[in-house]
Structure formats: structure tokens, C-alpha cells
Design a protein around this motif. Structure first.
Motif, PDB file in Angstrom:
ATOM      1  N   ILE A  59       0.851  -1.184   0.000  1.00  0.00           N
ATOM      2  CA  ILE A  59       0.000   0.000   0.000  1.00  0.00           C
ATOM      3  C   ILE A  59       0.891   1.239   0.000  1.00  0.00           C
ATOM      4  CG2 ILE A  59      -0.199   0.039   2.533  1.00  0.00           C
ATOM      5  CD1 ILE A  59      -3.173   0.932   2.086  1.00  0.00           C
ATOM      6  N   ARG A  60       0.407   2.304  -0.651  1.00  0.00           N
ATOM      7  CA  ARG A  60       1.188   3.531  -0.817  1.00  0.00           C
ATOM      8  C   ARG A  60       0.415   4.721  -0.267  1.00  0.00           C
ATOM      9  NH1 ARG A  60       0.576   3.325  -7.084  1.00  0.00           N
ATOM     10  NH2 ARG A  60      -1.505   3.032  -6.228  1.00  0.00           N
ATOM     11  N   TRP A  61       1.187   5.802  -0.030  1.00  0.00           N
ATOM     12  CA  TRP A  61       0.546   7.055   0.333  1.00  0.00           C
ATOM     13  C   TRP A  61      -0.567   7.374  -0.663  1.00  0.00           C
ATOM     14  CZ3 TRP A  61       2.001  11.884  -2.472  1.00  0.00           C
ATOM     15  CH2 TRP A  61       1.157  12.962  -2.086  1.00  0.00           C
ATOM     16  N   GLY A  62      -1.735   7.734  -0.138  1.00  0.00           N
ATOM     17  CA  GLY A  62      -2.856   8.169  -0.969  1.00  0.00           C
ATOM     18  C   GLY A  62      -3.776   7.068  -1.426  1.00  0.00           C
ATOM     19  N   ASP A  63      -3.410   5.804  -1.223  1.00  0.00           N
ATOM     20  CA  ASP A  63      -4.311   4.727  -1.644  1.00  0.00           C
ATOM     21  C   ASP A  63      -5.607   4.797  -0.825  1.00  0.00           C
ATOM     22  OD1 ASP A  63      -2.706   3.683  -3.624  1.00  0.00           O
ATOM     23  OD2 ASP A  63      -1.810   2.146  -2.356  1.00  0.00           O
ATOM     24  N   PRO A  64      -6.766   4.647  -1.491  1.00  0.00           N
ATOM     25  CA  PRO A  64      -8.055   4.775  -0.794  1.00  0.00           C
ATOM     26  C   PRO A  64      -8.301   3.602   0.155  1.00  0.00           C
ATOM     27  CG  PRO A  64      -8.385   4.112  -3.078  1.00  0.00           C
ATOM     28  CD  PRO A  64      -6.931   4.417  -2.941  1.00  0.00           C
ATOM     29  N   LEU A  65      -8.766   3.900   1.374  1.00  0.00           N
ATOM     30  CA  LEU A  65      -8.976   2.863   2.382  1.00  0.00           C
ATOM     31  C   LEU A  65     -10.414   2.400   2.495  1.00  0.00           C
ATOM     32  CD1 LEU A  65      -6.730   3.946   5.395  1.00  0.00           C
ATOM     33  CD2 LEU A  65      -6.180   2.473   3.441  1.00  0.00           C
ATOM     34  N   PHE A  66     -11.366   3.245   2.135  1.00  0.00           N
ATOM     35  CA  PHE A  66     -12.771   2.949   2.379  1.00  0.00           C
ATOM     36  C   PHE A  66     -13.534   2.907   1.057  1.00  0.00           C
ATOM     37  CE2 PHE A  66     -10.968   5.525   5.831  1.00  0.00           C
ATOM     38  CZ  PHE A  66     -10.984   4.582   6.848  1.00  0.00           C
ATOM     39  N   ASP A  67     -14.715   2.298   1.114  1.00  0.00           N
ATOM     40  CA  ASP A  67     -15.516   2.209  -0.109  1.00  0.00           C
ATOM     41  C   ASP A  67     -15.825   3.580  -0.686  1.00  0.00           C
ATOM     42  OD1 ASP A  67     -15.583  -0.568  -0.027  1.00  0.00           O
ATOM     43  OD2 ASP A  67     -17.396  -0.615   1.207  1.00  0.00           O
ATOM     44  N   ASP A  68     -15.991   4.584   0.192  1.00  0.00           N
ATOM     45  CA  ASP A  68     -16.328   5.918  -0.287  1.00  0.00           C
ATOM     46  C   ASP A  68     -15.121   6.851  -0.363  1.00  0.00           C
ATOM     47  OD1 ASP A  68     -15.874   6.192   2.409  1.00  0.00           O
ATOM     48  OD2 ASP A  68     -17.641   7.443   2.810  1.00  0.00           O
ATOM     49  N   SER A  69     -13.914   6.292  -0.241  1.00  0.00           N
ATOM     50  CA  SER A  69     -12.717   7.130  -0.346  1.00  0.00           C
ATOM     51  C   SER A  69     -12.523   7.606  -1.784  1.00  0.00           C
ATOM     52  CB  SER A  69     -11.470   6.348   0.069  1.00  0.00           C
ATOM     53  OG  SER A  69     -11.522   5.970   1.413  1.00  0.00           O
ATOM     54  N   PRO A  70     -12.132   8.846  -1.967  1.00  0.00           N
ATOM     55  CA  PRO A  70     -11.793   9.295  -3.320  1.00  0.00           C
ATOM     56  C   PRO A  70     -10.504   8.641  -3.786  1.00  0.00           C
ATOM     57  CG  PRO A  70     -11.254  10.992  -1.729  1.00  0.00           C
ATOM     58  CD  PRO A  70     -11.979   9.910  -0.965  1.00  0.00           C
ATOM     59  N   GLU A  71     -10.383   8.434  -5.085  1.00  0.00           N
ATOM     60  CA  GLU A  71      -9.124   7.971  -5.640  1.00  0.00           C
ATOM     61  C   GLU A  71      -8.063   9.055  -5.451  1.00  0.00           C
ATOM     62  OE1 GLU A  71      -8.547   4.974  -6.819  1.00  0.00           O
ATOM     63  OE2 GLU A  71     -10.637   4.327  -6.583  1.00  0.00           O
ATOM     64  N   PHE A  72      -6.822   8.635  -5.360  1.00  0.00           N
ATOM     65  CA  PHE A  72      -5.740   9.591  -5.172  1.00  0.00           C
ATOM     66  C   PHE A  72      -5.652  10.520  -6.379  1.00  0.00           C
ATOM     67  CE2 PHE A  72      -1.024  10.481  -5.231  1.00  0.00           C
ATOM     68  CZ  PHE A  72      -1.061  11.365  -4.172  1.00  0.00           C
ATOM     69  N   ASP A  73      -5.735  11.803  -6.130  1.00  0.00           N
ATOM     70  CA  ASP A  73      -5.711  12.821  -7.184  1.00  0.00           C
ATOM     71  C   ASP A  73      -4.665  13.852  -6.781  1.00  0.00           C
ATOM     72  OD1 ASP A  73      -6.081  14.880  -8.970  1.00  0.00           O
ATOM     73  OD2 ASP A  73      -8.276  14.854  -8.855  1.00  0.00           O
ATOM     74  N   LEU A  74      -3.530  13.825  -7.444  1.00  0.00           N
ATOM     75  CA  LEU A  74      -2.397  14.632  -7.045  1.00  0.00           C
ATOM     76  C   LEU A  74      -2.716  16.118  -6.985  1.00  0.00           C
ATOM     77  CD1 LEU A  74       0.609  14.166  -6.336  1.00  0.00           C
ATOM     78  CD2 LEU A  74       1.148  14.665  -8.716  1.00  0.00           C
ATOM     79  N   GLU A  75      -3.576  16.604  -7.875  1.00  0.00           N
ATOM     80  CA  GLU A  75      -3.854  18.041  -7.966  1.00  0.00           C
ATOM     81  C   GLU A  75      -5.147  18.450  -7.277  1.00  0.00           C
ATOM     82  OE1 GLU A  75      -2.034  20.486  -8.877  1.00  0.00           O
ATOM     83  OE2 GLU A  75      -0.346  19.306  -9.572  1.00  0.00           O
ATOM     84  N   ASN A  76      -5.712  17.559  -6.500  1.00  0.00           N
ATOM     85  CA  ASN A  76      -6.947  17.897  -5.785  1.00  0.00           C
ATOM     86  C   ASN A  76      -6.943  17.276  -4.384  1.00  0.00           C
ATOM     87  OD1 ASN A  76      -8.861  19.363  -7.793  1.00  0.00           O
ATOM     88  ND2 ASN A  76      -7.999  17.656  -8.976  1.00  0.00           N
ATOM     89  N   GLN A  77      -5.854  17.481  -3.659  1.00  0.00           N
ATOM     90  CA  GLN A  77      -5.743  16.927  -2.318  1.00  0.00           C
ATOM     91  C   GLN A  77      -6.314  17.908  -1.298  1.00  0.00           C
ATOM     92  OE1 GLN A  77      -1.901  14.827  -1.453  1.00  0.00           O
ATOM     93  NE2 GLN A  77      -1.231  15.894  -3.298  1.00  0.00           N
ATOM     94  N   THR A  78      -7.098  17.366  -0.388  1.00  0.00           N
ATOM     95  CA  THR A  78      -7.674  18.163   0.697  1.00  0.00           C
ATOM     96  C   THR A  78      -7.589  17.362   1.989  1.00  0.00           C
ATOM     97  OG1 THR A  78      -9.907  17.262   0.424  1.00  0.00           O
ATOM     98  CG2 THR A  78      -9.322  19.205  -0.917  1.00  0.00           C
ATOM     99  N   GLY A  79      -7.901  18.006   3.093  1.00  0.00           N
ATOM    100  CA  GLY A  79      -7.964  17.290   4.353  1.00  0.00           C
ATOM    101  C   GLY A  79      -9.011  16.200   4.332  1.00  0.00           C
ATOM    102  N   ALA A  80     -10.144  16.480   3.707  1.00  0.00           N
ATOM    103  CA  ALA A  80     -11.236  15.500   3.656  1.00  0.00           C
ATOM    104  C   ALA A  80     -10.835  14.265   2.863  1.00  0.00           C
ATOM    105  CB  ALA A  80     -12.480  16.147   3.056  1.00  0.00           C
ATOM    106  N   SER A  81     -10.120  14.447   1.751  1.00  0.00           N
ATOM    107  CA  SER A  81      -9.716  13.286   0.958  1.00  0.00           C
ATOM    108  C   SER A  81      -8.614  12.500   1.661  1.00  0.00           C
ATOM    109  CB  SER A  81      -9.264  13.718  -0.440  1.00  0.00           C
ATOM    110  OG  SER A  81      -8.127  14.559  -0.382  1.00  0.00           O
TER     111      SER A  81
END
Length: 685
Positions: free
Chosen positions: A120-142
Motif C-alpha cells: 500500500i502507498r501514500w494516498g491509496d483509498p482505504l474505504f468504499d467511499d474514499s476518493p481515488e488519489f488525485d495529485l492536484e486535488n488533495q484536501t484534508g477530507a480526501s
């Protein structure tokens, strides 16, 4: 955020990265060491130590096979071999030691017969409703729903049965925004950048699956145990300092609730199935007031390097109602990975300092014992012993064991005359760097044992309390681990380049100790709750091939050992061999950080063999050795930290350098958990 001022630029040793000094520990080496107590000097008790050793009935450590200095060992490998040394091999995880790897090599290097893969890597989604890792749209919520940054402590568990399910627990120490975000995003979205960084700290619990025993693990998105614990997660506070005025803020007038955990470094898994994590370099997140207690812990006035105070006022201790906010960090935290709805706890009974590790073991009489180092130049080693006893199978009761007990700090005394600890690295005439020590109690249950300090003051300002009892100032005490076979205790001391010749003692015998060392401790009567111990230096790290090196490996011929520098995290295999990961080899001996096996018993005692190397600019963290399962796990922290956006020094683990984006792959370095596995299926059994 685009260009950081780097105080350590031009002042690091060798190829050590100034950016790592900035982000990992807030440039600790650019400041005066917080410990100005004078406790580096133990020559005053050196002669008394020898006579008291006999009176206490304490022997020294294991003697080396011959009494020679490091320089002599380099010249006499044949003589050492005649005394019984033979190259190792075999064991449940056999391998041929790899050669050290040049610091620019951007891959995980493993022995012949092994391969590796990221889990597993930084940014990989953990939950069913997790957003996919998006380098240019990172927020606290994601980020709160994705795997965190800069992995450190790691443990990997199988659920048993068919061995097809399990989980991992991993801490996330700090963030490097300059390679996490593009310059445009840093400039346009400063609030999102800070909020994402806060959520990238903490810990992750992640379910795993695989085809069967010995096979590669994969992480499970939406697993039942999956959880993120971040810089904004609610914690409860327990122990004697809970509710103290020293912990109250305008947001928490009870002094029993804290938002978040920060700079989580090494940790440990308890015998009752919970996970401990140490809050280490938390000082760098706060703007200080100039108070002495803040200076002793490393908090400075003026803007913090991370500027979190611009988003959340609690990170500025000058703001009304927040003077105590930093007192709510620097603890050992406990988490139940099997219950994702549980509230994690900060244990004040274990003291507040820059905790590296939280290694739990049960004493001979059933008490819970936790060892922890304070990772700072010239600071101390600690132990906690619970008031109540462990009850097998009673998890609810056992989760209260760290709420009350005795907190100790260590004093090390040498067996050799002052004249023999001369900074050359030559072994003293008794055959070892060794001696005896005692655990000095600071707090017992709800009572302070330090004159002039209340129990709350001891626990909140533990360094100041320990200064007054003549504890031994060490060369950055990092991980502690207990050997599951022998019960001995091992402590990694990463380095102390600023230790002066006038401040040497037998437990820290090298001036300008850039390479560090490992100490072996034997508690009296083999009881982890004892107040006396023996100790000896297992090895003084270094590259024997380099000029002026002080390397010593308990009598092993220096031409047989793998170079090693800056020991950090420790682990054991099922046979009781020590495994040592490193943090800083690129800057000291010029090689990628690595994982080494160290033999502790028999004719090969002290033999260091390199098992793997991590990619360019990365640190090896959190080793887990499953030798019965053909696997080794490591956390690859801060790969490519020496680069910048568009000029990366690593593309681990995706290796797509045509970026910054190519299809759905991200061409930036991403901290990750790696499994190394046998390709032959031969684990030596």
C-alpha cells in the motif's frame, strides 16, 4: 511553502539532506541541545562503579573473544577466524548478504532468491467511499480517507486459520509538502495543503488478504478494520496527569480530551493486542512563548516551519487559551486495531518527551513493562512498570495497565577506568564496553519521587525532572526491543555528532559519534521489572573500510561485516536474531539506508549482514520479520526527499518518470509498505 529556509544547509555530514533535518525533527542539530543539565559526565562515578558492581553482585557483559582495539581487528581477520568465527548462513530465512548500495540507486535491493512488492502507498483509498488519489486535488477530507504519508512503525498480523486474512498497523511520522504538491497547488491552495498535511499524519489500520501462507499480501479497500487516525482524531487522556491544569485549554477545560496525534515514530504491539505509538518531534508544529519548559522540549518562539498556526490557532501557544496545547503532545498513545470505533488513549503515566518506541513486555511476576527512548542528543532512556498485573485473555483489564505505575529513567555506569575511555574506539582492557546500571524512579503511581516536582510536573515536563536525578545523557536513544528468545533488551542509539571528548563515558564512548551504536541490556535476574541491569555495547556502527572509523562488532573480523550506520528501528526473528534498520547512511557512509541482520549468540555473535536497501533518499523503517512465512516487511519512508517537484530523485514505487502524470499513475515518490518474499519457497525449515 515553495522554498523553505533550511538552517542545516551546508552543515550536514556527508550527503545528509538538509530538507530531512527540516521536516523530520525541525533542525534539532542546528540548535543547542535542549539538555543543558551537565548529565553527560559520569566520570565522577567511574571508580565507584567498579567497587559497587562487586557489592551489588552484578557481572559485566559478555566478554569479547580477544582484547584488541578496532584498528587491530582490521589487521587480524585470520586470527579471529581461528578463534571460532565462521560466516553465517542458514536459519529460517537464509540469504547471502548483499553489498552496500550507492545512495542514488532508486529501487529496493534484495538478496538473490527474494523479490519485493508494495502492499500500500501514500494516498491509496482505504474505504468504499474514499476518493481515488488525485495529485492536484488533495484536501484534508480526501486525505482522511486515504493511506497516510511517511510510514514509520509497522506491524503485520495474520488472523490465523487458513492465513488468508490479516491486517497491518502503520504510523505516519511527517509530511514533505514540496514533493506532495505541485508549486501551483501550494500557491493556490495553502489552506487545503495544511489541512491535508494534518490528516496525512497519525496512523493507518488496514485489512489484508492473500491466497495462502507465504504468499504476497494485498490491502483490502473497505476492510472491516480499516481506519485512519490523524492530526484531528479525538483522543482521551488518562493517568495521573489527566485533568491537570497543565493540560487544560479553552477547547478542553477538562484536560482529558485532545484532538490528534503528531509525528508518530516507532511503537510496539502489546501482549494484549493493542498498538502503542510514540509522539516524537511534536515540538516543531508549535509557536512557543519562550518558557523554559518549552525550550527544554525544543519548542521555539516565532513562526513554525509548517505554519499550521495560520489555519488552526491551537498551534500558537501565544494565543489566548492555548498556552498548554503542546503539553497535550509527546505521549505514548494506545490504539485497539480490532475496534475501529474505539477512542485511542494518551497515557500520561509513561511521561512526556520525544518518544521513540513503546515496547511492551510482561515481567516475570506479571507486570506490564514499556521501554521508550527520548530521541534527542544527550537525552535519556526510560522504562514504565505497571501497578496492576496482566491477566491473560482479559483485554478490557489489560488496556488499563498503562494508566498507573512507576516511571523510571536510566543511569549507566561503566566498568573501566576513565583513561581507557579515550575516544579512540579501542576496547577497554576488560574486553568490552560494558557496565551496570540502575533505573531511577521518577513517579510511583500517583506520587512524585522528584524533589520540587508534583506528579503532574514530572509527567508533563519529564525531561526537566530527569535532569535532577543524574540520569545518563545518551546518543539519541531510539528504538528499544526485547529479545523473545533470551529476554535481553536492545537499544539503538542513532548518533550524536556533537558529543564532545570531554563528555564521554563508557556507554557513549565516541566523540562526534556520527554512526551510532547498539547497547544490549540484561535486567537483573532476567526480570523486566528489576531496578538494576547489566549492559554492554553490541556494536559501534560504521564502515570499517573508511579512514578513521571507530567500528567494533564484539570481536567479529571487520572484513566480514556489512557496513552499517545510524541504527534506528530494531526487530527480532523467531530465532532471536536482531534486525536493524538505518536512518542516515547516505549522509555518513554514502550508501542507501538498509536493513541488517545481526547474530547475537554463538561463535558469530556481532556479525552484521545486510539484507536489503531502500531507494534513493529513503529511510528504512518499521521492520517486521516473519521468517516462518518467508517474508520481511519494511516501511519505505521519504523516498526522493532530496528532490523537488519536476526534479525528483526517486519515482518509487511506481517508477513512471515521464510525469508528473501518465495515465492513472502518479510520477512522484510515494512512501509505501513493502513485502520482501522468497521466490524459492525455501525458508530453512
Amino acid at each position: 511553502m515553495l522554498k523553505r529556509h533550511l538552517p542545516m544547509a551546508g552543515h550536514t555530514r556527508g550527503n545528509r539532506l538538509p530538507i530531512t533535518c527540516e521536516l523530520k525533527c525541525g533542525n534539532a542539530c542546528s540548535h543547542e541541545a535542549p539538555n543543558t543539565s551537565g548529565n553527560t559526565h559520569f566520570r565522577d562515578v567511574a571508580n565507584a562503579a567498579i567497587s559497587r558492581r562487586a557489592a551489588l553482585g552484578l557481572g559485566g557483559g559478555l566478554a569479547a573473544a580477544v582484547v584488541v582495539g578496532a584498528a587491530t581487528l582490521q589487521k587480524a581477520p585470520a586470527a579471529q577466524a581461528a578463534n571460532g568465527f565462521h560466516p553465517t548462513g542458514g536459519g529460517k530465512l537464509p540469504f547471502e548478504a548483499i553489498a552496500p548500495v550507492q545512495r542514488t540507486v532508486d529501487t529496493v535491493t534484495v538478496p538473490s532468491g527474494y523479490d519485493w512488492a508494495p502492499i500500500i502507498r501514500w494516498g491509496d483509498p482505504l474505504f468504499d467511499d474514499s476518493p481515488e488519489f488525485d495529485l492536484e486535488n488533495q484536501t484534508g477530507a480526501s486525505q482522511a480517507k486515504q493511506f497516510g504519508y511517511n510510514s514509520d512503525y509497522l506491524d503485520v498480523f495474520s488472523d490465523g486459520g487458513n492465513d488468508r486474512t490479516g491486517f497491518l498497523v502503520n504510523s505516519h511520522e511527517y509530511t514533505n509538502e514540496n514533493i506532495m504538491f505541485s508549486p501551483e497547488y501550494l500557491k493556490s491552495n495553502p489552506k487545503d495543503v495544511i489541512e491535508a498535511a494534518i490528516e496525512a499524519h497519525g496512523l493507518s489500520i488496514v485489512d489484508l488478504k492473500r491466497g495462502g501462507k507465504g504468499q504476497k499480501w494485498e490491502y483490502v479497500r473497505g476492510g472491516r478494520r480499516n481506519r485512519r487516525i490523524t492530526g484531528s482524531t479525538l483522543f482521551t487522556v488518562d493517568g495521573p496527569a489527566a485533568g491537570s491544569d497543565l493540560l487544560k485549554t479553552k477547547d478542553d477545560t477538562t484536560g482529558t480530551k485532545v484532538l490528534g496525534t503528531l509525528n508518530n515514530c516507532a511503537g510496539g504491539t502489546t501482549p494484549w493486542g493493542t498498538v502503542l505509538s510514540g509522539e516524537e518531534n511534536f515540538n516543531q508544529y508549535f509557536v512557543g512563548t519562550g518558557a523554559e519548559a518549552e525550550r527544554r522540549i525544543g519548542i521555539s518562539p516565532g513562526p513554525s516551519s509548517r505554519r499550521w498556526e495560520t489555519v488552526d490557532p491551537r498551534f500558537n501557544l501565544n494565543n489566548e487559551g492555548y498556552a498548554n496545547e503542546a503539553n497535550r503532545f509527546g505521549w505514548i498513545v494506545e490504539i485497539d486495531p480490532e475496534d475501529p470505533k474505539s477512542t485511542p488513549v494518551k497515557h500520561t503515566a509513561l511521561g512526556r518527551f520525544k518518544h521513540e518506541a513503546g515496547t511492551a513486555v510482561i515481567s516475570r511476576d506479571g507486570y506490564a513493562v514499556v521501554y521508550s527512548g527520548d530521541d534527542e542528543r544527550n537525552d535519556y532512556a526510560y522504562k514504565f512498570v505497571s501497578r496492576q498485573k496482566y491477566r491473560k485473555g482479559d483485554k478490557k483489564h489489560n488496556m488499563t495497565l498503562l494508566s498507573e505505575g512507576t516511571l523510571y529513567v536510566a543511569q549507566f555506569n561503566g566498568n573501566s577506568p576513565e583513561s581507557e575511555i579515550d575516544g579512540t574506539g579501542d576496547v577497554p582492557s576488560d574486553g568490552d564496553f560494558d557496565g551496570w546500571g540502575r533505573w531511577i524512579p521518577l513517579v510511583k503511581n500517583d506520587r512524585s519521587l522528584v524533589p520540587g516536582f508534583t506528579v503532574e510536573e514530572v509527567l508533563v515536563n519529564t525531561r526537566l525532572a530527569a535532569d535532577t536525578v543524574n540520569a545518563t545523557a545518551m546518543d539519541r536513544p531510539e528504538d528499544f526491543e526485547t529479545n523473545p528468545v533470551t529476554g535481553k533488551v536492545y537499544m539503538a542509539l542513532t548518533n550524536n555528532s556533537q558529543r564532545e571528548a570531554g563528555g564521554l563515558h563508557e556507554a557513549n564512548p565516541i566523540p562526534g559519534n556520527r554512526d551510532g551504536h547498539v547497547i544490549e541490556m540484561t535486567e537483573r535476574r532476567g526480570d523486566h521489572a528489576a531496578e538494576r541491569f547489566n549492559w554492554n555495547i553490541l556494536f559501534l556502527a560504521g564502515d570499517p573500510a573508511q579512514e578513521g572509523n571507530h567500528a567494533y562488532f564484539d570481536g567479529v573480523p571487520l572484513d566480514q561485516v556489512s557496513p552499517i550506520s545510524c541504527p534506528d528501528n530494531l526487530a527480532f526473528d523467531s530465532e532471536g536474531n536482531l534486525w536493524v534498520s538505518t536512518d542516515g547512511q547516505p549522509g555518513t557512509i554514502g550508501y542507501c539506508d538498509a536493513l541488517h541482520k545481526v547474530t547475537l549468540e554463538g561463535r558469530n555473535r556481532g556479525l552484521v549482514e545486510q539484507f536489503l536497501a531502500v531507494p534513493a533518499d529513503a529511510e528504512t523503517c518499521g521492520p517486521v520479520i516473519h521468517d516462518r512465512d518467508n517474508s520481511v516487511f519494511v516501511a519505505v519512508q521519504h523516498p526522493g526527499e532530496g528532490g523537488d517537484w519536476g526534479a525528483h530523485t526517486s519515482y518509487f514505487p511506481d517508477f513512471v518518470p515521464e510525469g508528473p502524470l501518465k495515465g492513472d499513475k502518479v510520477a512522484v515518490p510515494r512512501p509505501a509498505i513493502v513485502q520482501v518474499f522468497s521466490t524459492t519457497g525455501n525458508n530453512g525449515r
